[in-house]
Design an enzyme around this catalytic site. Structure first.
Site, PDB file in Angstrom:
ATOM      1  N   ASP A 209       0.727  -1.181   0.196  1.00  4.32           N
ATOM      2  CA  ASP A 209       0.004  -0.025   0.111  1.00  4.32           C
ATOM      3  C   ASP A 209       0.930   1.226  -0.115  1.00  4.32           C
ATOM      4  O   ASP A 209       2.231   0.968  -0.048  1.00  4.32           O
ATOM      5  CB  ASP A 209      -0.845   0.045   1.173  1.00  4.32           C
ATOM      6  CG  ASP A 209      -2.380   0.563   1.013  1.00  4.32           C
ATOM      7  OD1 ASP A 209      -2.254   2.059   0.552  1.00  4.32           O
ATOM      8  OD2 ASP A 209      -3.332   0.070   1.027  1.00  4.32           O
ATOM      9  N   GLY A 233       4.534   1.483  -1.473  1.00  5.48           N
ATOM     10  CA  GLY A 233       4.752   2.053  -2.921  1.00  5.48           C
ATOM     11  C   GLY A 233       3.360   2.506  -3.397  1.00  5.48           C
ATOM     12  O   GLY A 233       2.188   2.235  -3.098  1.00  5.48           O
ATOM     13  N   PHE A 235       0.591   1.407  -6.776  1.00 10.25           N
ATOM     14  CA  PHE A 235       0.281   0.572  -7.770  1.00 10.25           C
ATOM     15  C   PHE A 235       0.231   1.297  -9.278  1.00 10.25           C
ATOM     16  O   PHE A 235       0.037   0.564  -9.911  1.00 10.25           O
ATOM     17  CB  PHE A 235      -0.987  -0.345  -7.388  1.00 10.25           C
ATOM     18  CG  PHE A 235      -2.185   0.618  -6.753  1.00 10.25           C
ATOM     19  CD1 PHE A 235      -2.606   1.617  -7.423  1.00 10.25           C
ATOM     20  CD2 PHE A 235      -2.899   0.116  -5.825  1.00 10.25           C
ATOM     21  CE1 PHE A 235      -3.590   2.350  -6.818  1.00 10.25           C
ATOM     22  CE2 PHE A 235      -3.923   0.938  -5.211  1.00 10.25           C
ATOM     23  CZ  PHE A 235      -4.373   1.845  -5.966  1.00 10.25           C
ATOM     24  N   HIS A 253     -12.567   0.210  -7.600  1.00 11.74           N
ATOM     25  CA  HIS A 253     -13.970   1.018  -7.628  1.00 11.74           C
ATOM     26  C   HIS A 253     -13.711   2.554  -7.419  1.00 11.74           C
ATOM     27  O   HIS A 253     -14.291   3.517  -7.881  1.00 11.74           O
ATOM     28  CB  HIS A 253     -15.052   0.700  -6.607  1.00 11.74           C
ATOM     29  CG  HIS A 253     -14.720   0.911  -5.280  1.00 11.74           C
ATOM     30  ND1 HIS A 253     -13.454   0.246  -4.657  1.00 11.74           N
ATOM     31  CD2 HIS A 253     -14.921   1.691  -4.253  1.00 11.74           C
ATOM     32  CE1 HIS A 253     -13.468   0.549  -3.409  1.00 11.74           C
ATOM     33  NE2 HIS A 253     -14.055   1.665  -3.314  1.00 11.74           N
TER      34      HIS A 253
HETATM   35  C1  LIG Z   1     -10.692   1.648  -0.216  1.00 13.53           C
HETATM   36  S1  LIG Z   1      -9.500   1.157   0.530  1.00 13.53           S
HETATM   37  C2  LIG Z   1      -9.053  -0.467   0.348  1.00 13.53           C
HETATM   38  C3  LIG Z   1      -8.247  -1.144   1.660  1.00 13.53           C
HETATM   39  C4  LIG Z   1      -8.292  -2.444   1.531  1.00 13.53           C
HETATM   40  N1  LIG Z   1      -8.143  -3.325   0.502  1.00 13.53           N
HETATM   41  C5  LIG Z   1      -9.741  -2.969   2.181  1.00 13.53           C
HETATM   42  O1  LIG Z   1     -10.328  -3.718   1.344  1.00 13.53           O
HETATM   43  O2  LIG Z   1      -9.850  -2.749   3.199  1.00 13.53           O
HETATM   44  C6  LIG Z   1      -8.193   1.629  -1.018  1.00 13.53           C
HETATM   45  C7  LIG Z   1      -6.646   1.303  -0.409  1.00 13.53           C
HETATM   46  O3  LIG Z   1      -5.955   1.748  -1.783  1.00 13.53           O
HETATM   47  C8  LIG Z   1      -4.709   2.363  -1.131  1.00 13.53           C
HETATM   48  N2  LIG Z   1      -3.959   3.380  -2.455  1.00 13.53           N
HETATM   49  C9  LIG Z   1      -4.509   4.196  -2.867  1.00 13.53           C
HETATM   50  N3  LIG Z   1      -3.722   4.721  -3.718  1.00 13.53           N
HETATM   51  C10 LIG Z   1      -2.726   3.794  -3.917  1.00 13.53           C
HETATM   52  C11 LIG Z   1      -1.784   3.810  -4.505  1.00 13.53           C
HETATM   53  N4  LIG Z   1      -1.327   4.547  -5.685  1.00 13.53           N
HETATM   54  N5  LIG Z   1      -0.992   2.675  -4.508  1.00 13.53           N
HETATM   55  C12 LIG Z   1      -0.962   1.744  -3.465  1.00 13.53           C
HETATM   56  N6  LIG Z   1      -2.101   1.836  -2.812  1.00 13.53           N
HETATM   57  C13 LIG Z   1      -2.831   2.907  -2.952  1.00 13.53           C
HETATM   58  C14 LIG Z   1      -5.126   3.268   0.068  1.00 13.53           C
HETATM   59  O4  LIG Z   1      -4.051   3.621   0.761  1.00 13.53           O
HETATM   60  C15 LIG Z   1      -6.228   2.171   0.754  1.00 13.53           C
HETATM   61  O5  LIG Z   1      -5.592   1.511   1.618  1.00 13.53           O
END
Ligand SMILES: C[S@@+](CC[C@H](N)C(=O)[O-])C[C@H]1O[C@@H](n2cnc3c(N)ncnc32)[C@H](O)[C@@H]1O
Length: 278
Positions: A209, A233, A235, A253
């Protein structure tokens, strides 16, 4: 098709009542938020209390707090058991902060100033296709969270809460057997990943994350870092390699089609060896 009301005919009283409830839903939302911010459900956990006593405990204006408590009683969250004495209903008890997978972080996130303001820009979003959050705040939600440590903690707790609610169903309905190493992309503080690892004692995991998010990760459920690597990092740049499976839970989403494709392409690149394509 019957449109419901003929010209000149007034809506039925029950329809009026229902539409008023829908229009005024924001009032209940805000009342609920104030109750949670003041910790009212927790202050009532041990039993009924007088409104004035609650006002002293929470540092509130007693007559206004009384109006709030009566409003919450009307919403089915409290009972006024005797004049000015309030108790939690079973529904109201779900708002306690001290219960497993408490819904309090969800209340505090969804009804926070930042989210509240962005919903007031919904019309802009529908008219332009642009993000209401970005329009309201001049920045995307994840950049905003990076600058607001308190809200970020609430966001991550919300994700942990929602993951906790899904964990049993996930383990029951998906067969994780045969996976040696699994990567959770955007895995937040690691609740889902550690739940899977705890259920599969030989599996290795990678929590991936944003760096400031994984800094708060908890690997308690699997006894620490022996079986789980933590990588910070983006994604949009790359994702960890050498995995048998990737999880993207509640990720796609959040993004438009181009951004979603960019994320999925980065996962695909790392899957090439595993799937035998390029
Ligand atoms: C809606 S949350 C979902 C978290 C987890 N997968 C869950 O279901 O509880 C979206 C996640 O994407 C991460 N995120 C947002 N932008 C990101 C990026 N550029 N690279 C990696 N993670 C990212 C956020 O920090 C967050 O933890």
């Amino acid at each position: 098709m019957d449109a419901g009301i003929s010209p000149g005919q007034s809506p039925a009283p029950q329809d009026f009542a229902q539409i008023f409830r829908l229009i005024g839903g924001y009032r209940i939302s805000q009342a609920l938020r104030v109750a949670v911010e003041l910790g009212i459900p927790d202050h009532l956990a041990a039993g009924p209390r007088h409104c004035d006593d609650l006002a002293t405990t929470t540092g509130s204006h007693a007559p206004t707090l009384y109006r709030l408590l009566r409003f919450l009683a009307g919403a089915g969250l409290l009972d006024e058991t005797s004049p000015k004495q309030f108790a939690l209903t079973p529904l109201g008890s779900t708002l306690r902060a001290d219960i497993p997978a408490s819904i309090c972080p969800v209340v505090r996130l969804w009804l926070s100033e930042s989210h509240w303001q962005s919903w007031s820009h919904l019309l802009h979003s529908v008219q332009t296709g642009q993000h209401a959050f970005d329009h309201a705040h001049g920045t995307g939600v994840f950049d905003y969270l990076r600058e607001d440590a308190e809200l970020s903690a609430i966001f991550n707790a919300t994700m942990t809460t929602s993951s906790a609610r899904l964990a049993n169903a996930l383990l029951k309905h998906y067969d994780f057997h045969g996976i040696g190493r699994i990567v959770d992309i955007g895995g937040g503080h690691g609740f889902t990943l550690t739940t899977i690892l705890a259920d599969h004692p030989t599996m290795q995991g990678v929590l991936f994350d944003l760096p400031d998010v994984v800094a708060g990760a908890s690997l308690e459920a699997i006894g620490g870092t022996n079986r789980c690597e933590i990588i910070g990092g983006s994604f949009f740049e790359t994702v960890p390699a050498d995995a048998d499976a990737y999880i993207l839970k509640q990720i796609i989403h959040d993004w438009d089609d181009d951004q979603s494709l960019a994320i999925l392409r980065n996962v695909r690149v790392q899957c090439q060896d595993m799937l035998g394509f390029c």
